[in-house]
Structures are given as structure tokens and as C-alpha cells.
Scaffold this active site. Structure first.
Site, PDB file in Angstrom:
ATOM      1  N   THR A  32     -10.491  36.482  -5.716  1.00 59.51           N
ATOM      2  CA  THR A  32     -11.727  37.214  -5.395  1.00 59.51           C
ATOM      3  C   THR A  32     -12.254  37.974  -6.598  1.00 59.51           C
ATOM      4  N   GLY A  86      -4.095  42.126  -4.755  1.00 54.47           N
ATOM      5  CA  GLY A  86      -3.032  43.115  -4.633  1.00 54.47           C
ATOM      6  C   GLY A  86      -2.136  43.067  -5.854  1.00 54.47           C
ATOM      7  N   GLU A 121      -8.006  36.768   3.359  1.00 54.91           N
ATOM      8  CA  GLU A 121      -7.589  35.390   3.632  1.00 54.91           C
ATOM      9  C   GLU A 121      -8.673  34.615   4.352  1.00 54.91           C
TER      10      GLU A 121
HETATM   11  C1  LIG Z   1       8.154  32.755  -0.316  1.00 50.53           C
HETATM   12  C2  LIG Z   1       7.439  33.388   0.832  1.00 50.53           C
HETATM   13  C3  LIG Z   1       8.258  34.536   1.301  1.00 50.53           C
HETATM   14  C4  LIG Z   1       7.797  35.430   2.143  1.00 50.53           C
HETATM   15  C5  LIG Z   1       6.461  35.284   2.774  1.00 50.53           C
HETATM   16  C6  LIG Z   1       6.672  35.208   4.236  1.00 50.53           C
HETATM   17  C7  LIG Z   1       6.079  36.046   5.054  1.00 50.53           C
HETATM   18  C8  LIG Z   1       5.074  37.047   4.614  1.00 50.53           C
HETATM   19  C9  LIG Z   1       4.983  38.027   5.695  1.00 50.53           C
HETATM   20  C10 LIG Z   1       3.930  38.818   5.864  1.00 50.53           C
HETATM   21  C11 LIG Z   1       2.677  38.762   5.087  1.00 50.53           C
HETATM   22  C12 LIG Z   1       1.624  39.208   6.024  1.00 50.53           C
HETATM   23  C13 LIG Z   1       0.333  38.966   5.871  1.00 50.53           C
HETATM   24  C14 LIG Z   1      -0.268  38.421   4.615  1.00 50.53           C
HETATM   25  C15 LIG Z   1      -0.316  39.513   3.692  1.00 50.53           C
HETATM   26  C16 LIG Z   1      -1.154  39.685   2.786  1.00 50.53           C
HETATM   27  C17 LIG Z   1      -2.291  38.870   2.414  1.00 50.53           C
HETATM   28  C18 LIG Z   1      -2.751  39.580   1.188  1.00 50.53           C
HETATM   29  C19 LIG Z   1      -3.904  39.561   0.724  1.00 50.53           C
HETATM   30  C20 LIG Z   1      -4.929  38.588   1.112  1.00 50.53           C
HETATM   31  C21 LIG Z   1      -5.154  37.689  -0.057  1.00 50.53           C
HETATM   32  C22 LIG Z   1      -6.531  37.118  -0.097  1.00 50.53           C
HETATM   33  O1  LIG Z   1      -7.433  37.538   0.578  1.00 50.53           O
HETATM   34  S1  LIG Z   1      -6.651  35.796  -1.164  1.00 50.53           S
HETATM   35  C23 LIG Z   1      -8.360  35.346  -1.107  1.00 50.53           C
HETATM   36  C24 LIG Z   1      -8.712  34.699   0.216  1.00 50.53           C
HETATM   37  N1  LIG Z   1     -10.016  34.127   0.107  1.00 50.53           N
HETATM   38  C25 LIG Z   1     -10.474  33.213   0.981  1.00 50.53           C
HETATM   39  O2  LIG Z   1      -9.842  32.893   1.958  1.00 50.53           O
HETATM   40  C26 LIG Z   1     -11.809  32.598   0.627  1.00 50.53           C
HETATM   41  C27 LIG Z   1     -12.474  32.005   1.861  1.00 50.53           C
HETATM   42  N2  LIG Z   1     -13.351  30.913   1.468  1.00 50.53           N
HETATM   43  C28 LIG Z   1     -12.921  29.607   1.539  1.00 50.53           C
HETATM   44  O3  LIG Z   1     -11.811  29.278   1.921  1.00 50.53           O
HETATM   45  C29 LIG Z   1     -13.931  28.561   1.143  1.00 50.53           C
HETATM   46  O4  LIG Z   1     -14.929  29.128   0.340  1.00 50.53           O
HETATM   47  C30 LIG Z   1     -14.607  27.923   2.383  1.00 50.53           C
HETATM   48  C31 LIG Z   1     -13.577  27.166   3.164  1.00 50.53           C
HETATM   49  C32 LIG Z   1     -15.215  28.997   3.248  1.00 50.53           C
HETATM   50  C33 LIG Z   1     -15.708  27.003   1.937  1.00 50.53           C
HETATM   51  O5  LIG Z   1     -15.172  26.226   0.911  1.00 50.53           O
HETATM   52  P1  LIG Z   1     -16.101  25.082   0.278  1.00 50.53           P
HETATM   53  O6  LIG Z   1     -17.488  25.596   0.153  1.00 50.53           O
HETATM   54  O7  LIG Z   1     -15.422  24.587  -0.948  1.00 50.53           O
HETATM   55  O8  LIG Z   1     -15.981  23.934   1.363  1.00 50.53           O
HETATM   56  P2  LIG Z   1     -17.042  23.464   2.427  1.00 50.53           P
HETATM   57  O9  LIG Z   1     -17.321  24.525   3.430  1.00 50.53           O
HETATM   58  O10 LIG Z   1     -18.202  22.879   1.677  1.00 50.53           O
HETATM   59  O11 LIG Z   1     -16.194  22.305   3.137  1.00 50.53           O
HETATM   60  C34 LIG Z   1     -15.910  21.112   2.371  1.00 50.53           C
HETATM   61  C35 LIG Z   1     -14.799  20.370   3.075  1.00 50.53           C
HETATM   62  O12 LIG Z   1     -13.551  20.999   2.718  1.00 50.53           O
HETATM   63  C36 LIG Z   1     -12.816  21.289   3.870  1.00 50.53           C
HETATM   64  N3  LIG Z   1     -11.994  22.481   3.579  1.00 50.53           N
HETATM   65  C37 LIG Z   1     -12.427  23.698   3.214  1.00 50.53           C
HETATM   66  N4  LIG Z   1     -11.385  24.519   3.017  1.00 50.53           N
HETATM   67  C38 LIG Z   1     -10.265  23.787   3.256  1.00 50.53           C
HETATM   68  C39 LIG Z   1      -8.859  24.076   3.229  1.00 50.53           C
HETATM   69  N5  LIG Z   1      -8.385  25.298   2.920  1.00 50.53           N
HETATM   70  N6  LIG Z   1      -7.993  23.093   3.525  1.00 50.53           N
HETATM   71  C40 LIG Z   1      -8.465  21.869   3.841  1.00 50.53           C
HETATM   72  N7  LIG Z   1      -9.790  21.496   3.906  1.00 50.53           N
HETATM   73  C41 LIG Z   1     -10.663  22.476   3.602  1.00 50.53           C
HETATM   74  C42 LIG Z   1     -13.843  21.523   4.926  1.00 50.53           C
HETATM   75  O13 LIG Z   1     -13.274  21.386   6.212  1.00 50.53           O
HETATM   76  C43 LIG Z   1     -14.845  20.432   4.604  1.00 50.53           C
HETATM   77  O14 LIG Z   1     -14.342  19.222   5.092  1.00 50.53           O
HETATM   78  P3  LIG Z   1     -15.373  18.092   5.621  1.00 50.53           P
HETATM   79  O15 LIG Z   1     -14.484  16.981   6.045  1.00 50.53           O
HETATM   80  O16 LIG Z   1     -16.122  18.731   6.755  1.00 50.53           O
HETATM   81  O17 LIG Z   1     -16.270  17.808   4.452  1.00 50.53           O
HETATM   82  C1  LIG Z   2      -6.835  44.435   2.192  1.00 47.75           C
HETATM   83  C2  LIG Z   2      -7.392  43.302   1.355  1.00 47.75           C
HETATM   84  C3  LIG Z   2      -6.546  42.631   0.483  1.00 47.75           C
HETATM   85  C4  LIG Z   2      -7.056  41.593  -0.302  1.00 47.75           C
HETATM   86  N1  LIG Z   2      -6.215  40.968  -1.183  1.00 47.75           N
HETATM   87  C5  LIG Z   2      -6.708  39.990  -1.976  1.00 47.75           C
HETATM   88  C6  LIG Z   2      -5.862  39.342  -2.918  1.00 47.75           C
HETATM   89  O1  LIG Z   2      -4.690  39.684  -3.050  1.00 47.75           O
HETATM   90  N2  LIG Z   2      -6.389  38.358  -3.700  1.00 47.75           N
HETATM   91  C7  LIG Z   2      -7.697  37.962  -3.584  1.00 47.75           C
HETATM   92  O2  LIG Z   2      -8.114  37.048  -4.304  1.00 47.75           O
HETATM   93  N3  LIG Z   2      -8.537  38.549  -2.679  1.00 47.75           N
HETATM   94  C8  LIG Z   2      -8.069  39.560  -1.884  1.00 47.75           C
HETATM   95  N4  LIG Z   2      -8.902  40.162  -0.977  1.00 47.75           N
HETATM   96  C9  LIG Z   2     -10.328  39.791  -0.941  1.00 47.75           C
HETATM   97  C10 LIG Z   2     -10.656  39.002   0.318  1.00 47.75           C
HETATM   98  O3  LIG Z   2     -10.066  37.742   0.272  1.00 47.75           O
HETATM   99  C11 LIG Z   2     -12.193  38.904   0.445  1.00 47.75           C
HETATM  100  O4  LIG Z   2     -12.701  40.196   0.619  1.00 47.75           O
HETATM  101  C12 LIG Z   2     -12.553  38.039   1.645  1.00 47.75           C
HETATM  102  O5  LIG Z   2     -12.296  36.679   1.348  1.00 47.75           O
HETATM  103  C13 LIG Z   2     -14.028  38.207   2.064  1.00 47.75           C
HETATM  104  O6  LIG Z   2     -14.877  37.816   1.015  1.00 47.75           O
HETATM  105  P1  LIG Z   2     -16.057  38.815   0.524  1.00 47.75           P
HETATM  106  O7  LIG Z   2     -15.435  40.119   0.231  1.00 47.75           O
HETATM  107  O8  LIG Z   2     -16.792  38.086  -0.527  1.00 47.75           O
HETATM  108  O9  LIG Z   2     -16.983  38.991   1.792  1.00 47.75           O
HETATM  109  P2  LIG Z   2     -18.445  38.353   2.011  1.00 47.75           P
HETATM  110  O10 LIG Z   2     -18.308  36.899   2.241  1.00 47.75           O
HETATM  111  O11 LIG Z   2     -19.351  38.838   0.948  1.00 47.75           O
HETATM  112  O12 LIG Z   2     -18.781  39.017   3.434  1.00 47.75           O
HETATM  113  C14 LIG Z   2     -19.950  39.791   3.657  1.00 47.75           C
HETATM  114  C15 LIG Z   2     -20.657  39.226   4.893  1.00 47.75           C
HETATM  115  O13 LIG Z   2     -21.224  37.952   4.532  1.00 47.75           O
HETATM  116  C16 LIG Z   2     -20.975  37.027   5.591  1.00 47.75           C
HETATM  117  N5  LIG Z   2     -20.967  35.652   5.076  1.00 47.75           N
HETATM  118  C17 LIG Z   2     -20.477  35.211   3.908  1.00 47.75           C
HETATM  119  N6  LIG Z   2     -20.606  33.879   3.804  1.00 47.75           N
HETATM  120  C18 LIG Z   2     -21.194  33.449   4.951  1.00 47.75           C
HETATM  121  C19 LIG Z   2     -21.588  32.164   5.466  1.00 47.75           C
HETATM  122  N7  LIG Z   2     -21.398  31.025   4.759  1.00 47.75           N
HETATM  123  N8  LIG Z   2     -22.153  32.113   6.708  1.00 47.75           N
HETATM  124  C20 LIG Z   2     -22.307  33.240   7.435  1.00 47.75           C
HETATM  125  N9  LIG Z   2     -21.965  34.488   7.008  1.00 47.75           N
HETATM  126  C21 LIG Z   2     -21.411  34.577   5.780  1.00 47.75           C
HETATM  127  C22 LIG Z   2     -19.594  37.431   6.093  1.00 47.75           C
HETATM  128  O14 LIG Z   2     -19.365  36.941   7.411  1.00 47.75           O
HETATM  129  C23 LIG Z   2     -19.699  38.956   6.063  1.00 47.75           C
HETATM  130  O15 LIG Z   2     -20.260  39.408   7.287  1.00 47.75           O
HETATM  131  C24 LIG Z   2      -8.424  41.214  -0.189  1.00 47.75           C
HETATM  132  C25 LIG Z   2      -9.269  41.879   0.715  1.00 47.75           C
HETATM  133  C26 LIG Z   2      -8.755  42.918   1.474  1.00 47.75           C
HETATM  134  C27 LIG Z   2      -9.675  43.627   2.441  1.00 47.75           C
END
Ligand SMILES: CC/C=C\C/C=C\C/C=C\C/C=C\C/C=C\C/C=C\CCC(=O)SCCNC(=O)CCNC(=O)[C@H](O)C(C)(C)COP(=O)(O)OP(=O)(O)OC[C@H]1O[C@@H](n2cnc3c(N)ncnc32)[C@H](O)[C@@H]1OP(=O)(O)O
Ligand SMILES: Cc1cc2nc3c(=O)[nH]c(=O)nc-3n(C[C@H](O)[C@H](O)[C@H](O)COP(=O)(O)OP(=O)(O)OC[C@H]3O[C@@H](n4cnc5c(N)ncnc54)[C@H](O)[C@@H]3O)c2cc1C
Length: 634
Positions: free
Chosen positions: A150, A189, A407
Site C-alpha cells: 500500500t 506494519g 487485506e
Molecule cells: C508462517 C505463517 C505463520 C503464522 C501465520 C498464521 C496465522 C496468523 C494469525 C493471525 C493473523 C491475523 C490476521 C492478519 C493480520 C494482519 C494483517 C496485517 C495487515 C494487513 C496487510 C495488508 O493490508 S496488505 C495489502 C492488502 N491489499 C489488498 O488486499 C489490495 C486489494 N486489491 C486487490 O486485491 C486488487 O486490486 C483487486 C482484486 C481489487 C483488483 O485487482 P485487478 O484490478 O488486478 O484485477 P481485476 O479486478 O481487473 O480482475 C482481473 C481478474 O483477476 C482475478 N483476481 C483478482 N485478484 C485475484 C486474486 N487475489 N487471486 C486470483 N484471482 C484474482 C479476478 O477475479 C479477475 O478474474 P476474471 O476471470 O474475472 O478476469
Molecule cells: C490496520 C491496518 C494495517 C494495514 N497493514 C498493511 C500492511 O501491512 N501492508 C500493506 O501493504 N497495507 C496495509 N494496510 C493498508 C490496507 O491494505 C489498505 O488500506 C486497504 O487495502 C484499503 O485500500 P485504501 O486504503 O486504498 O482504500 P480505498 O480503496 O481508497 O477506499 C476508500 C473508499 O473507496 C472505495 N473504493 C475503492 N475502489 C473501489 C471500487 N473499485 N469500487 C467501489 N468502491 C471502491 C472503497 O470501498 C472505500 O469506501 C493496512 C491497513 C490497515 C487499516
């Protein structure tokens, strides 16, 4: 003489004549008797260590002191991990989650990302050579990593990430750069002060062409001094691409461009379990407190009743109690699907990838949003004391609401689910978790309010809402709208369809688990009551969806309402016994309201006394500010 263990008389009475074996439910939730034994041994091993206890409540420390104290304990935990009798990975998983981990690291685990995302990214996307080079170092904690995806300007839209990794064929190196302020990695994080390495997601450029986002291993800090490496602020040098797509300067496309998103799928699966553990804590705290708390008057002239005897309180707490079982069983099913799909993917078989993506998005969004709503209801059900920091509700609520955003922000994930459902429905293709979309209910749409009949209603709603969304898309298409506009204008219907799909999966998991499970009759009875309560509760909450897609009538709803309140009354006597079955130690609950012995008021008093403000009768600020004001005759 042994010290008499206090037990609140009301709680004591609640526990008398329990009609089922609590341990049987404990073993069910742990995954078997051996797992329960292992968990309890681990809890004793960790929670008996005096060095892991907080000298003062964390809420009274400064930001920097909180960080230092959590890091101290996290590092001590890692040493204990190495010597753990249960073995490294079970201990690790227990320490990372919302249960044991947050009992020790109340403000958060500075090393969580290292285990939850950094190592899984290496395991899922690194080449054999890269894993040989880094995995042992990571497991031995000779490096601390994070997952830096992010940016200030982008979190959701991964294809819009600005960080660039340009391959230089002359030096065979990648130059990573943050070209703008909005490209700065933000949120990861541990990135600020703890990690010295990161998996960085960046747009890969080679031969002038952008090949999309890929993971790169980047060293952030000197391993000895922990000083940021030169240029680390906005120009990163010498990263290594984690994957095997660059062969001698030529980019080789992966079999599926979304495999680089695999780490997020893993965490989404884990989040379902994590929010369920947090919900279980909140329900336990609120249920025990509601049986200790006596308030108001139910029968004129009678003693104040336990607040749990109000039907309104049962309506607040018994659906979330049932939800903890529903979400656990669904999370177990998802975990099994993840392992099957992951094993297949490692063999090059990607067939289950779309199902895994669709289902992990659906359950992560559903479990996190429902858990957040339920935790807030649990807090409110405890009145003023539920608002106190020491109740632990604020911290639990913060953890589950974070999961609605990280996530994958939930709305965005719902739309991913809808994309998968529309595609599957239109193609009438197979698909693991949409089996019912293919095998939709045939026959008359009459409603029967048996358990099976209600599940059929959920199935009709899941299929029907996808068809309603498709009809909206087609209607826009006939009006000449471009596909992206039609999609945007159908978003409300698409999200409803996705949510109905997720609810059906949870409902079927619960019902099927009770059919398949080897349960004693008393346990089956109480879990069946919870199952029926929960699926009627959700139906009543979303009755519009069912009206839209079936012949549900007003009479049916009135009948279901009656059944619902009957089930509230039937389950009420077992509420404390059910939360006792979670076997959550007081240290894990970390709340005077939820302690096993019900000695709530004394513990609240003891907690308040720990405040620095209560260490003297008159705080020094009186003399500095208040006294001058009092004398100023404004
Ligand atoms: C060793 C381990 C030991 C211990 C661990 C065990 C336990 C842990 C215990 C507890 C932990 C507890 C909780 C977790 C704790 C902490 C988490 C910490 C922090 C959070 C970290 C983060 O937030 S990381 C950042 C996260 N960010 C996101 O998730 C971003 C979200 N956005 C997206 O994923 C993508 O932008 C999208 C999917 C929204 C759009 O992607 P894109 O534009 O590229 O794709 P399209 O929409 O155009 O779709 C195209 C086609 O691709 C397919 N698709 C998309 N994504 C996926 C995927 N992930 N996998 C497979 N296919 C995917 C989609 O379906 C489309 O397919 P078509 O067939 O329709 O074309
Ligand atoms: C506690 C915490 C821990 C985190 N840890 C990590 C980490 O370790 N590593 C990391 O990489 N990231 C981390 N993140 C970031 C996190 O993954 C992002 O904040 C999350 O993926 C949301 O993306 P954004 O902040 O860009 O929100 P945005 O997408 O900007 O959301 C703003 C608004 O826009 C809307 N929106 C966006 N796209 C669309 C769409 N296509 N259609 C309709 N509505 C839409 C959303 O629904 C939302 O209402 C963490 C976040 C938090 C809160």
C-alpha cells in the site's frame, strides 16, 4: 486451609446442571482433544512467564513506550517460541492470532507481519533458490521483514501502484523508486521502526514495457546498525525480484498474472479465523457480565433481574453467540479449500484459483463486517462498563474493524465476488463454492420453515439475486451503456448478490457440519438450536432479499419470528455454559467484565486504582491551571 475460590452466585447457578459436555464443544472448536491439550499446555507455557506481564496497563504508556514494551515482549516470545514444547509452527500460529498472542501483546505484535505476510510471500512466490537463501534466515529471525504494498495514494487498486522497479539489463539489476509523494509506501506494519527487509510490490518495467505489479525483496536497514540504507527514503537500490519471471533480461509471463496476489489470499483466509476468535472473546465477556449484572425491574416488586433475562438482551447476545460457531465452521471449510487449492497450484493446476479467490473475498468481507457489528452490540449490551478501556471491548473492536479494511477493503472484495458470480452464472461453468448456482432449486417456490426449507430459501436468494444483478447489467447494456458504466450502476445489486452468496456458504457449512459431525445428542441439540436461531436471525434481518426471490409471505415471517423468540428462550439457560466451552482464560479475555468467577465490581475497582491519576488525591495540574482559574473571578 485452601483459599475458598470466589464464584459469583449467579454464575454458579448458571453452571449448575449443564445438560451437555462442555469439553466436547471445546474439543470441537480446537479441532480435537489433542489440540485442546496442546493449546492449554501452550497457554500455561506462555501465560505463566512473569516477564510477559505488563507492569502497568498499556493504556497509560506513551506511544514510544508502548512500542518498546511490545517489542520487548515480542522478542521474548520469539525466544520462548524456539523452546516451545508444542513446536514452532503451532506456537507461532497461536502467538500471531487474536487469542494467546493478544493476551500478551495487547497493542499489537511488532513482528506479526514478518510471520503473517513476509514469510508467506517468500513461501508462495519465491523461487527454490530464493527460498533457500531467505527462508531459513527469516525463520531464524536473522532478518525481520514486512509486506510493503500500500502507498499513500493507492491501497485498493494494485494496478495503480506507482512504485517502479526498472530492470537494467547492463547491470542485471532492478532500480526501485518512489516517483512521487503518493508513491511512498504507507501502512505496512513494522515498516517504520522494526523491519530491516521488505517484500515490496512494484510495477515491473523492462525494455520500456510495464509488466504489472511484482514482489521484490528489498533490504531497508543495515543489519548491524539498523540505520536506513542510503536512499531508502525515495530511491531503493539493489532489490531482488521475488519470482522467476526474469530470465536473462527477458520477461517470462507467469501462468496467471494474479499469482502475485497469492499472499493476500492467504491472509484473507486467516482473517476469517482471527475475527471469529475476537468475536468469541466479546461474546464471552458480554454473556458472563449479563448474568452477573442485575438491573431494573422485570416483575414489579421482585428483585432486580439478571439483564440476560430480558428478551431484548437475549436478542443482542445469542445471535453473535451462534455466529461464533457458524464462522468457525465456515473458516474451517475455507482453510481446507485453501490447502487443496494451494497444493494444486504448486503442481501447476490453477483450476481452483477463481473459487478460492471468490470464496476468500466473500468470507473475509462477511466475517469481518458481521463480527465488527456483533462486537459493537456486545459492547453496548454491557452499558457504561462496556465503554471502559479495561473492558477490552475498545481493543477488540479496533482489531475487527481494521479487518474490514486491511487485506482488501470489504466493498472492493464484495465486487470481486460479484464479478466471479456473474461470470460463473453466465457461463454456467462448474465452480466449487457456487455449486448451488448450477444446481438451483427446482420445483414449487412454496416455503416450508423447517431447517431444510430455510436453507432452500437461502439458496433461492443467492441464485435469485445474481439473476437480478445480471438483469440490471443487461438492461443497462440494452440502453447502450458501456460495460464499466453498467457495472458501476448495478453495484448495489451486485453487492447484495455477493453477500447472499457468502451467507449461503456460512449457512450450509453450519448445517452440513452438524449433519456430518460425530456429536453426542446433548451437544447436537444445543448446536442445532444455535444453528436454527442463526439462520432465522439472518433471514429476518435480510427479509427483503428473500421476498425478492421467493414466495415468502407475511405469515411465514410471523411464524419465523415466533420460532426465533422461542429459540432465544430455549438457549438462554445454556448461554454461560456455551461461552465456558470456548475455554478462554481470563488473561486472554483481559476484561474484568468477563472473568470466569464473575467478581466484576471488585476487579473494576482494582483496574481503576491502577490509573496514574488515582495515585494522588490532587493532581499537580490543579495548582498549575485550575486553582488560578478558580481565583480569576472571570
Ligand atoms: C508462517 C505463517 C505463520 C503464522 C501465520 C498464521 C496465522 C496468523 C494469525 C493471525 C493473523 C491475523 C490476521 C492478519 C493480520 C494482519 C494483517 C496485517 C495487515 C494487513 C496487510 C495488508 O493490508 S496488505 C495489502 C492488502 N491489499 C489488498 O488486499 C489490495 C486489494 N486489491 C486487490 O486485491 C486488487 O486490486 C483487486 C482484486 C481489487 C483488483 O485487482 P485487478 O484490478 O488486478 O484485477 P481485476 O479486478 O481487473 O480482475 C482481473 C481478474 O483477476 C482475478 N483476481 C483478482 N485478484 C485475484 C486474486 N487475489 N487471486 C486470483 N484471482 C484474482 C479476478 O477475479 C479477475 O478474474 P476474471 O476471470 O474475472 O478476469
Ligand atoms: C490496520 C491496518 C494495517 C494495514 N497493514 C498493511 C500492511 O501491512 N501492508 C500493506 O501493504 N497495507 C496495509 N494496510 C493498508 C490496507 O491494505 C489498505 O488500506 C486497504 O487495502 C484499503 O485500500 P485504501 O486504503 O486504498 O482504500 P480505498 O480503496 O481508497 O477506499 C476508500 C473508499 O473507496 C472505495 N473504493 C475503492 N475502489 C473501489 C471500487 N473499485 N469500487 C467501489 N468502491 C471502491 C472503497 O470501498 C472505500 O469506501 C493496512 C491497513 C490497515 C487499516
Amino acid at each position: 486451609m485452601s483459599k475458598e475460590i470466589y464464584e459469583n452466585p449467579d454464575l454458579k447457578k448458571e453452571r449448575q446442571n449443564c445438560p451437555f459436555n462442555k469439553e466436547e464443544i471445546t474439543h470441537l472448536l480446537d479441532g480435537g482433544k489433542e489440540k485442546t491439550i496442546e493449546r492449554k499446555q501452550l497457554e500455561n507455557y506462555i501465560l505463566s512467564d512473569e516477564q510477559l506481564k505488563d507492569a502497568v496497563p498499556m493504556e497509560y504508556l506513551s506511544h514510544a513506550d508502548k512500542y518498546a514494551e511490545e517489542l520487548r515482549k515480542a522478542c521474548l516470545l520469539m525466544h520462548k517460541l524456539a523452546d516451545s514444547p508444542a513446536g514452532q509452527v503451532p506456537t507461532l500460529r497461536a502467538l500471531m492470532g487474536a487469542g494467546l498472542g493478544s493476551a500478551v501483546l495487547k497493542e499489537g505484535n511488532p513482528l506479526a507481519l514478518h510471520y503473517v505476510m513476509f514469510i508467506p510471500a517468500l513461501m508462495g512466490q519465491g523461487t527454490i533458490d530464493q527460498q533457500a537463501k531467505w527462508l531459513e534466515k527469516a525463520y531464524n529471525l536473522n532478518m525481520i521483514g514486512t509486506y510493503a504494498q500500500t502507498e499513500l495514494g493507492h491501497g485498493t487498486f494494485l494496478r495503480g501502484l506507482e512504485t517502479r522497479a526498472t530492470y537494467d539489463p547492463k547491470t542485471q539489476e532492478f532500480i526501485l523508486e518512489s516517483p512521487s509523494l503518493t508513491a511512498y509506501k504507507w501502512w505496512p506494519g513494522s515498516l517504520g521502526k522494526t523491519a530491516n527487509y521488505a517484500v515490496v510490490m512494484a510495477q515491473l518495467y523492462t525494455k520500456g514495457k510495464c509488466e504489472g505489479t511484482h514482489p521484490f525483496m528489498v533490504q531497508l536497514r543495515d543489519e548491524e546498525t539498523h540505520e536506513p540504507l542510503p536512499g531508502i527514503v525515495n530511491m531503493w537500490l539493489n532489490p531482488v525480484c521475488i519470482s522467476s519471471y526474469i530470465h536473462y533480461g527477458t520477461y517470462v509471463k507467469p501462468t496467471n498474472s494474479k499469482l502475485s496476489y497469492a499472499t493476500m489470499v492467504f491472509v484473507r483466509v486467516v482473517v476469517c479465523q482471527d475475527v471469529t476468535t475476537n468475536l468469541r472473546k466479546a461474546v464471552t465477556i458480554a454473556t458472563r457480565y449479563s448474568c452477573v449484572r442485575r438491573q431494573s425491574e422485570l416483575k414489579p416488586g421482585d428483585r432486580e433481574p439478571q439483564v440476560m433475562d430480558y428478551q431484548a438482551q437475549q436478542n443482542k447476545l445469542l445471535p453473535p453467540l451462534a455466529a461464533t460457531f457458524a464462522f468457525q465452521l465456515a473458516a474451517d471449510h475455507l482453510w481446507n479449500l485453501y490447502h487443496t487449492a494451494n497444493n494444486n497450484i504448486e503442481q501447476g493446476d490453477l483450476e481452483l484459483l477463481p473459487d478460492l479467490h471468490g470464496l476468500s473475498c466473500a468470507l473475509k468481507a462477511l466475517c469481518s463486517s458481521e463480527a465488527a457489528n456483533f462486537v459493537e452490540v456486545c459492547r453496548q449490551s454491557c452499558g457504561g462498563h462496556g465503554y471502559m478501556s479495561c473492558s477490552n471491548f475498545p481493543r477488540i473492536y479496533g482489531q475487527v474493524t481494521a479487518a474490514e479494511t486491511y487485506e482488501g477493503e470489504n466493498t472492493v472484495l464484495w465486487l470481486q465476488v460479484a464479478r466471479y458470480l456473474v461470470k460463473t452464472r453466465k457461463e454456467q461453468s462448474g465452480g466449487l463454492s457456487v455449486k448451488y448456482l448450477i444446481g438451483e432449486e427446482k420445483g414449487p417456490k412454496t416455503v416450508d420453515t423447517t431447517l431444510e426449507g430455510i436453507v432452500k430459501l437461502y439458496r433461492r436468494a443467492a441464485v435469485g439475486l445474481v439473476d437480478v444483478a445480471i438483469a440490471e447489467l443487461d438492461k443497462s447494456g440494452r440502453k447502450g451503456e458501456a460495460p464499466h458504466d453498467a457495472w458501476n450502476h448495478a453495484a448495489v445489486y451486485l453487492i447484495k448478490a455477493a453477500q447472499a452468496h457468502a451467507r449461503l456458504f456460512v449457512v450450509e457449512s453450519f448445517v452440513d457440519s452438524l449433519k456430518e459431525g460425530k456429536l453426542s445428542a446433548p451437544v447436537r441439540t444445543v448446536l442445532s438450536q444455535l444453528c436454527e436461531l442463526f439462520i432465522i436471525y439472518w433471514l429476518l434481518e435480510r427479509s427483503g432479499d428473500f421476498f425478492l426471490c421467493s414466495n415468502l409471505t407475511k405469515q411465514d415471517l410471523l411464524l419465523l419470528n415466533s420460532k426465533y423468540v422461542e429459540l432465544l428462550a430455549a438457549i438462554r439457560p445454556q448461554a454461560v455454559n456455551l461461552v465456558d466451552s470456548f475455554d478462554l482464560r481470563d488473561e486472554v479475555l483481559n476484561s474484568p467484565l468477563g472473568c470466569w468467577d464473575g467478581n466484576v465490581y471488585q476487579r473494576l475497582f482494582d483496574e481503576a486504582a491502577k490509573s496514574p491519576l488515582n495515585q494522588s488525591n490532587v493532581h499537580e495540574s490543579f495548582h498549575k491551571y485550575l486553582k488560578p482559574l478558580l481565583k480569576s473571578n472571570l
